[in-house]
Write a protein that holds these residues in place. Structure first.
Motif, PDB file in Angstrom:
ATOM      1  N   LYS A 252       0.812  -1.213   0.000  1.00  0.00           N
ATOM      2  CA  LYS A 252       0.000   0.000   0.000  1.00  0.00           C
ATOM      3  C   LYS A 252       0.844   1.260   0.000  1.00  0.00           C
ATOM      4  N   SER A 253       2.076   1.155   0.464  1.00  0.00           N
ATOM      5  CA  SER A 253       2.952   2.325   0.489  1.00  0.00           C
ATOM      6  C   SER A 253       4.385   1.892   0.236  1.00  0.00           C
ATOM      7  N   ILE A 254       5.123   2.774  -0.412  1.00  0.00           N
ATOM      8  CA  ILE A 254       6.520   2.499  -0.747  1.00  0.00           C
ATOM      9  C   ILE A 254       7.312   3.751  -0.428  1.00  0.00           C
ATOM     10  N   GLY A 255       8.288   3.636   0.468  1.00  0.00           N
ATOM     11  CA  GLY A 255       9.000   4.830   0.898  1.00  0.00           C
ATOM     12  C   GLY A 255      10.458   4.600   1.188  1.00  0.00           C
ATOM     13  N   SER A 256      11.116   5.683   1.585  1.00  0.00           N
ATOM     14  CA  SER A 256      12.533   5.646   1.925  1.00  0.00           C
ATOM     15  C   SER A 256      12.830   6.795   2.878  1.00  0.00           C
ATOM     16  N   SER A 257      13.692   6.553   3.843  1.00  0.00           N
ATOM     17  CA  SER A 257      14.067   7.600   4.795  1.00  0.00           C
ATOM     18  C   SER A 257      15.557   7.537   5.063  1.00  0.00           C
ATOM     19  N   ARG A 258      16.076   8.648   5.577  1.00  0.00           N
ATOM     20  CA  ARG A 258      17.517   8.693   5.855  1.00  0.00           C
ATOM     21  C   ARG A 258      17.813   9.673   6.972  1.00  0.00           C
ATOM     22  N   THR A 259      18.658   9.261   7.895  1.00  0.00           N
ATOM     23  CA  THR A 259      19.156  10.147   8.940  1.00  0.00           C
ATOM     24  C   THR A 259      20.385  10.869   8.413  1.00  0.00           C
ATOM     25  N   ASP A 329       7.680  20.757  -2.001  1.00  0.00           N
ATOM     26  CA  ASP A 329       6.629  21.722  -1.685  1.00  0.00           C
ATOM     27  C   ASP A 329       6.079  21.473  -0.281  1.00  0.00           C
ATOM     28  N   LEU A 330       5.902  20.195   0.067  1.00  0.00           N
ATOM     29  CA  LEU A 330       5.449  19.867   1.422  1.00  0.00           C
ATOM     30  C   LEU A 330       6.460  20.334   2.457  1.00  0.00           C
ATOM     31  N   PHE A 331       7.738  20.167   2.143  1.00  0.00           N
ATOM     32  CA  PHE A 331       8.770  20.596   3.094  1.00  0.00           C
ATOM     33  C   PHE A 331       8.756  22.114   3.274  1.00  0.00           C
ATOM     34  N   ARG A 332       8.727  22.845   2.159  1.00  0.00           N
ATOM     35  CA  ARG A 332       8.725  24.312   2.247  1.00  0.00           C
ATOM     36  C   ARG A 332       7.515  24.819   3.014  1.00  0.00           C
ATOM     37  N   THR A 333       6.386  24.149   2.840  1.00  0.00           N
ATOM     38  CA  THR A 333       5.141  24.582   3.490  1.00  0.00           C
ATOM     39  C   THR A 333       5.140  24.297   4.985  1.00  0.00           C
ATOM     40  N   HIS A 334       5.730  23.188   5.394  1.00  0.00           N
ATOM     41  CA  HIS A 334       5.554  22.730   6.777  1.00  0.00           C
ATOM     42  C   HIS A 334       6.827  22.762   7.624  1.00  0.00           C
ATOM     43  N   TRP A 335       7.965  23.065   7.045  1.00  0.00           N
ATOM     44  CA  TRP A 335       9.214  23.138   7.824  1.00  0.00           C
ATOM     45  C   TRP A 335       9.157  24.330   8.771  1.00  0.00           C
ATOM     46  N   ASN A 336       9.487  24.085  10.046  1.00  0.00           N
ATOM     47  CA  ASN A 336       9.419  25.176  11.029  1.00  0.00           C
ATOM     48  C   ASN A 336      10.730  25.949  11.166  1.00  0.00           C
ATOM     49  N   GLY A 337      11.714  25.615  10.334  1.00  0.00           N
ATOM     50  CA  GLY A 337      12.974  26.342  10.343  1.00  0.00           C
ATOM     51  C   GLY A 337      14.027  25.770  11.275  1.00  0.00           C
ATOM     52  N   GLU A 338      13.648  24.779  12.100  1.00  0.00           N
ATOM     53  CA  GLU A 338      14.613  24.185  13.027  1.00  0.00           C
ATOM     54  C   GLU A 338      15.459  23.122  12.329  1.00  0.00           C
ATOM     55  N   ALA A 339      16.567  22.747  12.978  1.00  0.00           N
ATOM     56  CA  ALA A 339      17.497  21.790  12.394  1.00  0.00           C
ATOM     57  C   ALA A 339      16.837  20.431  12.184  1.00  0.00           C
ATOM     58  N   VAL A 340      17.088  19.873  11.019  1.00  0.00           N
ATOM     59  CA  VAL A 340      16.485  18.594  10.628  1.00  0.00           C
ATOM     60  C   VAL A 340      17.467  17.455  10.874  1.00  0.00           C
ATOM     61  N   ARG A 341      16.957  16.369  11.442  1.00  0.00           N
ATOM     62  CA  ARG A 341      17.777  15.184  11.712  1.00  0.00           C
ATOM     63  C   ARG A 341      17.518  14.072  10.698  1.00  0.00           C
ATOM     64  N   LEU A 342      16.248  13.908  10.295  1.00  0.00           N
ATOM     65  CA  LEU A 342      15.875  12.815   9.387  1.00  0.00           C
ATOM     66  C   LEU A 342      14.768  13.276   8.461  1.00  0.00           C
ATOM     67  N   LEU A 343      14.794  12.752   7.226  1.00  0.00           N
ATOM     68  CA  LEU A 343      13.725  12.995   6.274  1.00  0.00           C
ATOM     69  C   LEU A 343      13.275  11.669   5.674  1.00  0.00           C
ATOM     70  N   GLY A 344      11.990  11.581   5.367  1.00  0.00           N
ATOM     71  CA  GLY A 344      11.469  10.386   4.723  1.00  0.00           C
ATOM     72  C   GLY A 344      10.390  10.749   3.722  1.00  0.00           C
ATOM     73  N   ILE A 345      10.358  10.027   2.609  1.00  0.00           N
ATOM     74  CA  ILE A 345       9.332  10.235   1.590  1.00  0.00           C
ATOM     75  C   ILE A 345       8.649   8.900   1.322  1.00  0.00           C
TER      76      ILE A 345
END
Length: 416
Positions: A252-259, A329-345
């Protein structure tokens, strides 16, 4: 023919669980590693370096899965660390499931190193115990890999049984044995009960699996919803799920994330990571011949706070460019400006492309045709000049390969 060993109305299920699979494969490949404390881990020089699995010799020194490499080395200074070799594990897994399929076509892979067999109709091959012994010996003889096998009337009890004797154990678990064997155990030891659920159960006086088996159904459903009823049934040895060979086709979902190697607010670095993740998701979609109708972005900040934001789409997506644009676009809209540790799509609502019937008007058709031509041209250039022709690589090839959800991707090999 041992018909009397098989129930007239019930089932006989085997659960095969490979012992320390990645480490065992490495030992089979290099016998000099046998008997030594061995662990498979990511890059030990980066923060993402964690223990994926370890040998029993390493576990005896306190080394555990998900433990940081630096911590494992402190507990076991002589620890041998190896990076994952996914091709090697895929090949071994494929052969293991081939051996299972020689017994019965009713084989359901669950992950790269475990699966179920329904041997209810296999009386001509011997007793359930004889079949399990032969399978265990065959895997060891042909692949030099140890496994444990549970024998039971359903999937839940078979999985529970396979955990009882490791390594190289074979355990028969019957429903009538639950009060003496299973019920005295702590409720958190039961498959399907995580730490949070166990804490909730303890708050209403459920401390053992026996407590769960005899708990008030209304109280359980009030606390955990339908999952409360399901867990109560499991605790009583009830599980009607069939062994389903077609389960490998479900996703149902296919994704990837990285620290990230370090917390960052660098938008260029974040953009490169989003691009890398998008390309990785595209590879997984292509492997499964799938596309999806939604994109989810996961952000974990420096303080471990995590947010997820998603977007439902009118048309399916399976190309890295589309995934990247929406995720960005999702990141630009919802990022609060603080340091990011991990992202996943994650691409959500995924399905086989053959099942997707897209109605194209003339404009949509022309745009799709133009993009298909462009993508083919890009792929041809990549084949000729390399994959990093257009985008600066954020990670090495081996690191990028580790971004895949490997435990699920192996199912594609099984289907071939």
């Amino acid at each position: 023919m041992p018909i009397h060993m098989y129930p007239k109305n019930g089932r006989v299920i085997l659960h095969v669980d490979m012992n320390c699979f990645y480490a065992s494969v490495e030992m089979a490949y290099n016998p000099k590693l046998k008997g030594k404390p061995l662990a498979i881990a990511g890059n030990p020089e980066q923060r993402k370096g964690i223990i994926v699995t370890s040998s029993y010799e390493a576990r005896a020194k306190g080394v555990k899965t998900t433990m940081a490499v630096w911590q494992a080395r402190r507990l076991c200074p002589e620890l041998i660390l190896l990076p994952p070799n996914f091709d090697r594990y895929r090949a071994a897994s494929k052969e293991i499931f081939r051996l299972m399929s020689e017994i019965t076509p009713l084989v359901e892979p669950v992950s790269i190193d475990e699966g179920y067999l329904d041997i209810t109709s296999c009386a001509s091959l011997g007793t359930p115990l004889e079949i399990a012994v032969r399978l265990q010996e065959e895997i060891l003889k042909r692949l030099d890999l140890p496994c444990s096998i549970g024998i039971a009337p359903n999937k839940f009890l078979a999985k529970t049984a396979s955990d009882m004797k490791k390594p190289m154990g074979i355990t028969v678990l019957r429903k009538r044995e639950l009060p003496n064997i299973l019920w005295p155990q702590a409720v958190g030891e039961m498959h399907g009960v995580g730490d949070k659920t166990a804490e909730k159960l303890k708050q209403i006086g459920i401390h053992t699996i026996g407590d769960l088996a005899n708990a008030d159904l209304f109280a359980l459903k009030s606390l955990l919803g339908v999952n409360g009823e399901r867990l109560r049934k499991r605790a009583n040895g009830e599980d009607s799920r069939p062994v389903d060979p077609e389960a490998v086709n479900e996703f149902k979902s296919i994704g990837s994330s990285r620290t990230l190697p370090h917390d960052t607010v660098d938008e260029d670095e974040i953009s490169l990571l989003l691009r890398s993740l998008s390309e990785n998701v595209e590879r997984r979609l292509k492997r499964k011949q799938a596309a999806g109708f939604g994109i989810q972005l996961m952000i974990r900040y420096h303080d471990w706070k995590m947010v997820t934001r998603s977007r439902t789409l009118a048309h399916h997506v399976n190309q890295a460019d589309d995934i990247y644009q929406i995720a960005s676009d999702l990141f630009r809209t919802h990022w609060n400006g603080e340091a990011v540790r991990l992202l996943g799509i994650t691409v959500q609502d995924a399905m086989d492309k053959n099942q997707i019937g897209e109605q194209l008007d003339l404009f949509t058709y022309e745009k799709a045709a133009e993009r298909e031509t462009l993508h083919k041209a890009v792929e041809q250039l990549k084949e000729k000049y390399g994959a990093n022709l257009f985008v600066k690589p954020l990670v090495h090839k081996n690191d990028a390969e580790q971004l895949t959800s490997f435990q699920k991707d192996f199912l594609d090999d099984y289907k071939r």
